[in-house]
Design a protein around this motif. Structure first.
Motif, PDB file in Angstrom:
ATOM      1  N   ASN A 674       0.825  -1.208   0.000  1.00 52.64           N
ATOM      2  CA  ASN A 674       0.000   0.000   0.000  1.00 52.64           C
ATOM      3  C   ASN A 674       0.861   1.262   0.000  1.00 52.64           C
ATOM      4  O   ASN A 674       0.548   2.242  -0.691  1.00 52.64           O
ATOM      5  N   ALA A 675       1.954   1.239   0.775  1.00 48.90           N
ATOM      6  CA  ALA A 675       2.833   2.405   0.819  1.00 48.90           C
ATOM      7  C   ALA A 675       3.503   2.638  -0.526  1.00 48.90           C
ATOM      8  O   ALA A 675       3.666   3.787  -0.965  1.00 48.90           O
ATOM      9  N   GLY A 679       2.629   5.797  -3.328  1.00 53.66           N
ATOM     10  CA  GLY A 679       3.754   6.706  -3.506  1.00 53.66           C
ATOM     11  C   GLY A 679       4.342   7.212  -2.213  1.00 53.66           C
ATOM     12  O   GLY A 679       5.211   8.090  -2.221  1.00 53.66           O
ATOM     13  N   PHE A 680       3.885   6.698  -1.079  1.00 53.39           N
ATOM     14  CA  PHE A 680       4.401   7.151   0.211  1.00 53.39           C
ATOM     15  C   PHE A 680       5.842   6.698   0.431  1.00 53.39           C
ATOM     16  O   PHE A 680       6.623   7.399   1.067  1.00 53.39           O
ATOM     17  N   LYS A 681       6.176   5.516  -0.094  1.00 58.27           N
ATOM     18  CA  LYS A 681       7.529   4.974   0.028  1.00 58.27           C
ATOM     19  C   LYS A 681       7.954   4.399  -1.305  1.00 58.27           C
ATOM     20  O   LYS A 681       7.134   3.920  -2.084  1.00 58.27           O
ATOM     21  N   LEU A 683      10.427   1.505  -3.282  1.00 63.83           N
ATOM     22  CA  LEU A 683      10.852   0.146  -2.974  1.00 63.83           C
ATOM     23  C   LEU A 683      12.211   0.122  -2.292  1.00 63.83           C
ATOM     24  O   LEU A 683      12.471  -0.723  -1.430  1.00 63.83           O
ATOM     25  N   GLU A 684      13.089   1.058  -2.648  1.00 61.16           N
ATOM     26  CA  GLU A 684      14.399   1.112  -2.008  1.00 61.16           C
ATOM     27  C   GLU A 684      14.273   1.458  -0.531  1.00 61.16           C
ATOM     28  O   GLU A 684      15.000   0.905   0.311  1.00 61.16           O
ATOM     29  N   ASP A 685      13.333   2.363  -0.173  1.00 65.60           N
ATOM     30  CA  ASP A 685      13.100   2.671   1.242  1.00 65.60           C
ATOM     31  C   ASP A 685      12.616   1.434   1.993  1.00 65.60           C
ATOM     32  O   ASP A 685      13.044   1.166   3.126  1.00 65.60           O
ATOM     33  N   ILE A 686      11.705   0.704   1.383  1.00 67.27           N
ATOM     34  CA  ILE A 686      11.175  -0.498   2.029  1.00 67.27           C
ATOM     35  C   ILE A 686      12.266  -1.549   2.207  1.00 67.27           C
ATOM     36  O   ILE A 686      12.399  -2.168   3.269  1.00 67.27           O
ATOM     37  N   SER A 766      -4.506   0.239  -6.385  1.00 65.38           N
ATOM     38  CA  SER A 766      -4.467   0.379  -7.832  1.00 65.38           C
ATOM     39  C   SER A 766      -4.397  -0.976  -8.515  1.00 65.38           C
ATOM     40  O   SER A 766      -4.960  -1.165  -9.594  1.00 65.38           O
ATOM     41  N   GLN A 767      -3.733  -1.950  -7.875  1.00 67.46           N
ATOM     42  CA  GLN A 767      -3.686  -3.285  -8.456  1.00 67.46           C
ATOM     43  C   GLN A 767      -5.061  -3.923  -8.460  1.00 67.46           C
ATOM     44  O   GLN A 767      -5.421  -4.653  -9.375  1.00 67.46           O
TER      45      GLN A 767
END
Length: 787
Positions: A674-675, A679-681, A683-686, A766-767
């Motif tokens: 969801n993040a 656009g809140f995060k 993939l690199e942040d996660i 969105s998915q």
């Protein structure tokens, strides 16, 4: 035809006819000889090329299926006839000289129908069944990862090293170790000093690397392994009715030599500090030097403490396996030939009992007795050393040992103990868990032997990367593995696997040597010397050799299309696929190994999800498989769909992404998806957050004193039941995995398993909309097919 004698009693026309017929016969014979000689010269060169094929020892008590022998001879086009002892081959394919089809040169190659041993009484070549396959070019030595063991020979150990370390233990230099070995407490081993001296058990300080990368000195108990240094073979039998199995070595105690030392940290809390010295050395048996030369019975245990416990309590000659329940090296088989009865005393867990069956087949089931400690008491001791500590009568356990049932029809009484064992050890029966993909374990429950898994996915979705990660995951938990990569060269595959093992790219020779040495300390990882189109039967021959010689338990074949390319045209290729699937399925069941097979999907629209009917070929592939896994490619995300699970029926979806720094797939939770979708995060942040959590859990596990999964990359456990995690280490692995964020996996209800649909909870917002829109846009025929 004698034209002269015929002409005396016949008219001239008949005589001319006979002369013409004789000339025609001679002309035909010359043409046959001219066409026959090149064939023989080609076979002569072939035999010389494979004359140096490696010899593989096979016990004379080993039993093959007679049908497998005959099918192989037919496949090679060898003409044979059967006698009471087995096939007799007309033309020996390894004879260096042509036969010229003379009667005295034919029917000289005899094959034993039970063991496959063969001998040619013309060229005097002899060997095991695997030797014959190797000489015919169907078996090649598999390539070990990095192949450094062959390039760097192991240094020889000083022959007095074991005795010197034994003197250190009993001289008072290591009081804690001696107290642990001889003490009578709950955590002690209850062994006498006389037993320790008999087996040359010693102690010394050795360096191990901790999780921070620092070397620490650790007191270790040493277990010496001995093997026969020089042997003399028995002369080959000259009897044509019963060809010999394989020459058996004869030795005495004066020919013993120290080949290796197994080191183990003192105390249960230091069990994860283990290794073999020297690395890459030969194989031997702990306690071999204690066995009398005239002994006809012997006990083989899984661990060193068990061997000493049996010897101390019963007086039986006892040795232990070098790698626990994981393997029985072929190098030690010749020494075991002289025993009439072999008692296999393995641990009362699923790996131990499966290993007992596997080793019994290797040694000869008719002379092997399986010792059970929990057959009559479900709460009985787990192994021989536990039985000694509980003051049980170990002699009675040996007297109650049973052989493996040989009849074709079994009763419930024959299966009762095995069923009870699986019920009591339900977690072990579920298989080896995946530490890097825990949600895969939640759905499939584990990696089990005897099963066939099919993996499919679009081109470039990362199937090889996923399988490399999973094979390395199971390898680090003691599962010997064989890779058959027909699409990617072994060098590139080994490089990818080494990067995954190190968790980074290796940029300097020093880094490569460091991580390559760590990888070599893991259980065996082998690669087939095959690329592109390869005959399925040759692949099966290589697999059969790896299972016998290296005790391989997991085989990966990537992929079916490349392996069978060019072997069928038009509709015939589907027959080739079906035949290959049937043979691979039979091999997995009969050899009790797990086979993971990659099959490319059919061509479909890029916007459509793959389903179980997308697997290329006929329905036989998915019908034969125990597990069907589909890797869906959705830009930066990957979805792992479990479409079939024969073990317990659970299916579902796992959301993942590729961590390029670690070269591994990482599971994503619902909040992560969801993040990312909102656009809140990024993939690199996660991924950065997950790396930090993983490192924190690893340090916490190390500080608590238990063995983490990553500890195996530094000092892997081997032998003495340490080739697989014990109960405490399994709990620590599960705790470290469960402490992370809960990843997304969606079990599909029973009433929905026949439908190729996904619940919206497994995807972002969105998915979900994309999924609903796609369902509305599908062709009516596709909707009907999904229903």
């Amino acid at each position: 035809i004698n034209a002269e004698s015929w002409g005396r009693t016949a008219n001239r026309s008949k005589m001319h006819m006979a002369i013409s017929l004789r000339q025609t016969f001679r002309t035909t014979l010359c043409s046959l000889r001219s066409s026959w000689r090149p064939f023989h010269s080609h076979r002569h060169r072939y035999a010389l090329t494979n004359a140096n094929a490696p010899s593989t020892f096979v016990s004379k008590h080993f039993r093959l299926d007679e049908r497998d022998i005959q099918n192989y001879l037919k496949r090679k086009g060898l003409v044979y006839r059967m006698n009471e002892n087995g096939p007799v081959i007309r033309d020996c394919p390894v004879c260096p000289r042509p036969t010229h089809q003379k009667v005295e040169n034919l029917w000289k190659l005899y094959v034993n129908k039970d063991s496959g041993a063969w001998i040619c009484f013309r060229c005097q070549n002899t060997g095991s069944w695997f030797d014959l396959k190797a000489k015919l070019g169907d078996i090649q030595e598999s390539t070990p990862l990095l192949n450094s063991s062959a390039s760097k020979p192991a240094p020889a150990l000083p022959q007095d090293l074991a005795v010197n370390m034994m003197k250190r233990l009993h001289s008072g230099q290591y009081p804690a170790a001696l107290a642990w070995l001889t003490g009578k407490g709950l955590a002690d081993r209850h062994l006498s000093q006389k037993t320790l001296e008999t087996y040359h058990v010693g102690c010394g300080d050795y360096r191990f690397m901790d999780d921070s990368g620092s070397w620490v000195s650790t007191p270790c108990v040493s277990f010496p392994m001995y093997m026969v240094e020089q042997v003399s073979a028995q002369p080959a039998s000259k009897s044509k009715t019963s060809p010999p199995a394989v020459s058996v070595p004869v030795s005495d105690s004066s020919s013993m030599s120290l080949v290796r030392m197994k080191l183990r940290g003192v105390g249960p809390e230091m069990k994860h500090h283990q290794r073999m010295e020297p690395s890459g050395g030969g194989w031997g048996l702990f306690g071999l030097h204690t066995v009398p030369a005239d002994a006809k019975e012997i006990v083989i245990t899984e661990g060193e403490f068990d061997a000493m416990a049996v010897y101390q309590a019963t007086g039986y000659p006892t040795v232990s396996l070098p790698n626990g329940a994981s393997s029985l090296p072929v190098q030690v088989l010749p020494w075991l030939e002289r025993f009439d009865t072999i008692y296999l005393w393995m641990d009362e867990d699923l790996p131990g009992q499966e290993g007992a069956k596997k080793f019994a087949h290797k040694l000869g089931e008719h002379r092997v007795r399986i010792v059970r400690t929990r057959e009559q008491d479900a709460d009985g001791p787990k192994d021989a050393n536990d039985a000694l500590r509980l003051n049980r009568d170990l002699t009675q356990y040996l007297k109650r040992a049973k052989s493996i049932p040989q009849q074709q029809l079994l009763t419930f009484a024959d299966l009762r103990s095995e069923i009870q064992h699986e019920i009591i050890n339900s977690k072990q029966a579920a298989g080896v868990p995946s530490a890097t993909l825990p949600s895969l374990t939640k759905l499939l429950k584990g990696h089990r032997k005897g099963e066939l898994t099919i993996l499919t996915g679009p081109t470039g979705s990362g199937k090889t990367t996923l399988l490399s990660q999973l094979s390395l995951d199971y390898l680090q938990q003691g599962v010997p593995t064989l890779w058959g990569s027909f699409e990617i060269k072994n060098t590139r595959l080994a490089k990818k696997m080494l990067y995954q093992f190190a968790g980074k790219e290796l940029t300097s020779p020093q880094e490569f040597e460091f991580w390559a040495d760590k990888f070599e300390a893991l259980p065996q990882m082998l690669f087939m010397k095959a690329f592109g189109s390869t005959d399925v039967d040759k692949v099966l021959d290589a697999m059969d050799y790896a299972v016998y010689a290296e005790d391989v338990e997991h085989i990966l074949l990537d992929n079916l299309q490349f392996m069978t390319s060019g072997q069928g045209k038009g509709i015939e290729k589907f027959d080739v696929y079906d035949t290959a699937m049937e043979k691979i399925r039979h091999f997995a069941t009969s050899r009790n190994v797990h086979i993971t097979l990659v099959i490319h999907p059919r061509k479909v629209d890029d916007n459509m999800d793959l389903n179980i009917s997308s697997v290329f070929g006929t329905a036989k592939a998915t019908q034969e498989a125990d597990n069907v896994i589909i890797l869906q490619n959705k830009q930066h995300l990957r979805f792992l769909d479990i479409k079939k699970n024969r073990f317990d029926g659970d299916v579902g979806r796992i959301v993942m992404t590729l961590d390029k720094k670690l070269q591994k797939y990482v599971e994503l939770s619902t909040d992560d998806v969801n993040a990312y979708e909102s656009g809140f995060k990024t993939l690199e942040d996660i991924l950065e957050a997950k790396r930090a959590i993983s490192n924190s859990n690893m340090k916490t596990t190390v500080n608590n004193g238990s063995a983490p999964v990553k500890a195996a990359t530094v000092t892997p456990s081997i032998g003495d039941r340490s080739s697989r995690p014990d109960d405490s280490s399994k709990h620590s692995v599960q705790a470290s995995v469960q402490s992370q964020e809960e990843p997304v996996y969606v079990p599909v209800p029973l009433e929905m398993r026949a439908m190729d649909v996904r619940t919206p909870s497994s995807m972002g917002v969105s998915q979900t909309r994309t999924f609903q829109n796609r369902q509305q846009q599908q062709h009516p025929q596709q909707q009907q097919q999904q229903q």
